[in-house]
Design a protein around this motif. Structure first.
Motif, PDB file in Angstrom:
ATOM      1  N   SER A 181       0.850  -1.195   0.000  1.00  0.00           N
ATOM      2  CA  SER A 181       0.000   0.000   0.000  1.00  0.00           C
ATOM      3  C   SER A 181       0.887   1.247   0.000  1.00  0.00           C
ATOM      4  O   SER A 181       2.055   1.196   0.396  1.00  0.00           O
ATOM      5  N   ARG A 182       0.301   2.367  -0.434  1.00  0.00           N
ATOM      6  CA  ARG A 182       1.061   3.626  -0.387  1.00  0.00           C
ATOM      7  C   ARG A 182       1.431   3.969   1.052  1.00  0.00           C
ATOM      8  O   ARG A 182       2.499   4.526   1.308  1.00  0.00           O
ATOM      9  N   ALA A 183       0.529   3.654   1.979  1.00  0.00           N
ATOM     10  CA  ALA A 183       0.803   3.969   3.390  1.00  0.00           C
ATOM     11  C   ALA A 183       2.030   3.209   3.884  1.00  0.00           C
ATOM     12  O   ALA A 183       2.835   3.744   4.660  1.00  0.00           O
ATOM     13  N   GLU A 184       2.175   1.979   3.422  1.00  0.00           N
ATOM     14  CA  GLU A 184       3.356   1.201   3.849  1.00  0.00           C
ATOM     15  C   GLU A 184       4.636   1.837   3.315  1.00  0.00           C
ATOM     16  O   GLU A 184       5.645   1.909   4.013  1.00  0.00           O
ATOM     17  N   VAL A 185       4.588   2.288   2.090  1.00  0.00           N
ATOM     18  CA  VAL A 185       5.782   2.917   1.506  1.00  0.00           C
ATOM     19  C   VAL A 185       6.080   4.228   2.228  1.00  0.00           C
ATOM     20  O   VAL A 185       7.219   4.491   2.635  1.00  0.00           O
ATOM     21  N   HIS A 186       5.054   5.045   2.448  1.00  0.00           N
ATOM     22  CA  HIS A 186       5.232   6.296   3.194  1.00  0.00           C
ATOM     23  C   HIS A 186       5.818   6.022   4.570  1.00  0.00           C
ATOM     24  O   HIS A 186       6.676   6.753   5.056  1.00  0.00           O
ATOM     25  N   GLY A 187       5.308   4.970   5.202  1.00  0.00           N
ATOM     26  CA  GLY A 187       5.764   4.633   6.559  1.00  0.00           C
ATOM     27  C   GLY A 187       7.252   4.363   6.600  1.00  0.00           C
ATOM     28  O   GLY A 187       7.960   4.839   7.500  1.00  0.00           O
ATOM     29  N   VAL A 188       7.749   3.637   5.623  1.00  0.00           N
ATOM     30  CA  VAL A 188       9.184   3.321   5.592  1.00  0.00           C
ATOM     31  C   VAL A 188       9.994   4.585   5.330  1.00  0.00           C
ATOM     32  O   VAL A 188      11.002   4.855   5.990  1.00  0.00           O
ATOM     33  N   ILE A 189       9.535   5.397   4.382  1.00  0.00           N
ATOM     34  CA  ILE A 189      10.283   6.622   4.049  1.00  0.00           C
ATOM     35  C   ILE A 189      10.352   7.543   5.263  1.00  0.00           C
ATOM     36  O   ILE A 189      11.406   8.119   5.564  1.00  0.00           O
ATOM     37  N   SER A 190       9.258   7.669   5.989  1.00  0.00           N
ATOM     38  CA  SER A 190       9.283   8.608   7.112  1.00  0.00           C
ATOM     39  C   SER A 190       9.985   8.015   8.335  1.00  0.00           C
ATOM     40  O   SER A 190      10.495   8.762   9.169  1.00  0.00           O
ATOM     41  N   PHE A 191      10.052   6.691   8.427  1.00  0.00           N
ATOM     42  CA  PHE A 191      10.724   6.077   9.584  1.00  0.00           C
ATOM     43  C   PHE A 191      12.233   6.296   9.519  1.00  0.00           C
ATOM     44  O   PHE A 191      12.881   6.566  10.513  1.00  0.00           O
ATOM     45  N   TYR A 192      12.781   6.190   8.332  1.00  0.00           N
ATOM     46  CA  TYR A 192      14.235   6.338   8.174  1.00  0.00           C
ATOM     47  C   TYR A 192      14.551   7.784   7.817  1.00  0.00           C
ATOM     48  O   TYR A 192      14.254   8.241   6.720  1.00  0.00           O
ATOM     49  N   HIS A 193      15.174   8.483   8.766  1.00  0.00           N
ATOM     50  CA  HIS A 193      15.394   9.916   8.554  1.00  0.00           C
ATOM     51  C   HIS A 193      16.404  10.202   7.450  1.00  0.00           C
ATOM     52  O   HIS A 193      16.547  11.342   7.025  1.00  0.00           O
ATOM     53  N   ASP A 194      17.097   9.171   7.006  1.00  0.00           N
ATOM     54  CA  ASP A 194      18.072   9.387   5.927  1.00  0.00           C
ATOM     55  C   ASP A 194      17.398   9.728   4.602  1.00  0.00           C
ATOM     56  O   ASP A 194      18.019  10.311   3.722  1.00  0.00           O
ATOM     57  N   PHE A 195      16.132   9.336   4.476  1.00  0.00           N
ATOM     58  CA  PHE A 195      15.480   9.584   3.193  1.00  0.00           C
ATOM     59  C   PHE A 195      14.949  11.004   3.122  1.00  0.00           C
ATOM     60  O   PHE A 195      14.262  11.471   4.023  1.00  0.00           O
ATOM     61  N   LYS A 196      15.279  11.680   2.044  1.00  0.00           N
ATOM     62  CA  LYS A 196      14.800  13.045   1.843  1.00  0.00           C
ATOM     63  C   LYS A 196      13.612  12.991   0.890  1.00  0.00           C
ATOM     64  O   LYS A 196      13.592  12.206  -0.047  1.00  0.00           O
ATOM     65  N   THR A 197      12.641  13.856   1.158  1.00  0.00           N
ATOM     66  CA  THR A 197      11.445  13.849   0.317  1.00  0.00           C
ATOM     67  C   THR A 197      11.332  15.114  -0.533  1.00  0.00           C
ATOM     68  O   THR A 197      10.329  15.322  -1.200  1.00  0.00           O
ATOM     69  N   HIS A 198      12.356  15.949  -0.462  1.00  0.00           N
ATOM     70  CA  HIS A 198      12.382  17.166  -1.290  1.00  0.00           C
ATOM     71  C   HIS A 198      13.750  17.255  -1.953  1.00  0.00           C
ATOM     72  O   HIS A 198      14.730  16.729  -1.422  1.00  0.00           O
ATOM     73  N   PRO A 199      13.828  17.987  -3.048  1.00  0.00           N
ATOM     74  CA  PRO A 199      15.141  18.184  -3.668  1.00  0.00           C
ATOM     75  C   PRO A 199      16.090  18.852  -2.674  1.00  0.00           C
ATOM     76  O   PRO A 199      15.663  19.698  -1.892  1.00  0.00           O
ATOM     77  N   VAL A 200      17.323  18.447  -2.685  1.00  0.00           N
ATOM     78  CA  VAL A 200      18.271  19.006  -1.727  1.00  0.00           C
ATOM     79  C   VAL A 200      19.329  19.844  -2.442  1.00  0.00           C
ATOM     80  O   VAL A 200      19.633  19.637  -3.611  1.00  0.00           O
ATOM     81  N   GLY A 201      19.879  20.804  -1.689  1.00  0.00           N
ATOM     82  CA  GLY A 201      20.901  21.682  -2.224  1.00  0.00           C
ATOM     83  C   GLY A 201      22.268  21.023  -2.195  1.00  0.00           C
ATOM     84  O   GLY A 201      22.438  19.890  -1.730  1.00  0.00           O
ATOM     85  N   LYS A 202      23.238  21.783  -2.658  1.00  0.00           N
ATOM     86  CA  LYS A 202      24.610  21.284  -2.695  1.00  0.00           C
ATOM     87  C   LYS A 202      25.124  21.007  -1.288  1.00  0.00           C
ATOM     88  O   LYS A 202      25.846  20.050  -1.049  1.00  0.00           O
TER      89      LYS A 202
END
Ligand code: FES
Length: 162
Positions: free
Chosen positions: A58-79
């Motif tokens: 489910s999308r919720a499961e994928v969201h859950g993993v992304i938000s659990f691991y703080h290493d994942f960024k959900t926005h474009p990042v700068g240099k």
């Protein structure tokens, strides 16, 4: 870090290719998310339904993993990444004032990137440097007892015009 700003079409193409590559591996989710972040610099929201479909989750499961691991960024990042510690010891030593100063100086809120694409400002919750609060991290370096003036010095070294 990723390959710079891509169009949404290119982004979706890159995500779809990686999902195809990883979807049949056991425990594909984390390696797939890391591969997407390595390719794009972040995991866009638009990747979530593609990942969910490919991995039969489910999308919720994928969201859950992304938000659990703080290493994942959900926005474009700068240099450069600039992180300000918001945990208790640093807050008691003025990190709130420091963060207000940082936001005003850079013209961004947390999780945003300066208009020149140079700096992404992020909160962090303890850098293990509590005795020397307030602490910040710029890329891989931790800086201690950072006053607003010191912050400006450090930022000016990153090549940002105020
Ligand atoms: S509370 Fe900021 S480094 Fe620990």
């Amino acid at each position: 870090m990723g390959v710079g700003r891509l169009s949404s079409h290119q982004t979706q193409g890159a995500v779809s290719t990686l999902v195809e590559q990883y979807k049949d591996l056991p425990g594909a989710m984390l390696p797939l998310l890391h591969a997407i972040q390595a390719e794009l610099g972040y995991v866009p929201d638009s990747a979530v339904p593609v990942i969910a479909k490919g991995l039969n989750l489910s999308r919720a499961e994928v969201h859950g993993v992304i938000s659990f691991y703080h290493d994942f960024k959900t926005h474009p990042v700068g240099k450069h990444s600039v992180q300000i510690c918001r945990a208790e010891a640093c807050q008691s030593m003025g990190s709130r004032q420091l963060e207000a100063h940082a936001k005003a100086l850079l013209g961004v809120d947390y999780h945003e990137t300066t208009a020149d694409g140079n700096i992404t400002l992020e909160p962090v919750y303890c850098l293990g440097n509590c005795a020397c609060s307030p602490s910040i991290r710029i890329d891989d370096d931790i800086h201690a007892r950072v006053s607003p003036e010191r912050f400006e010095q450090l930022i000016s070294q990153l090549g940002v015009s105020k």
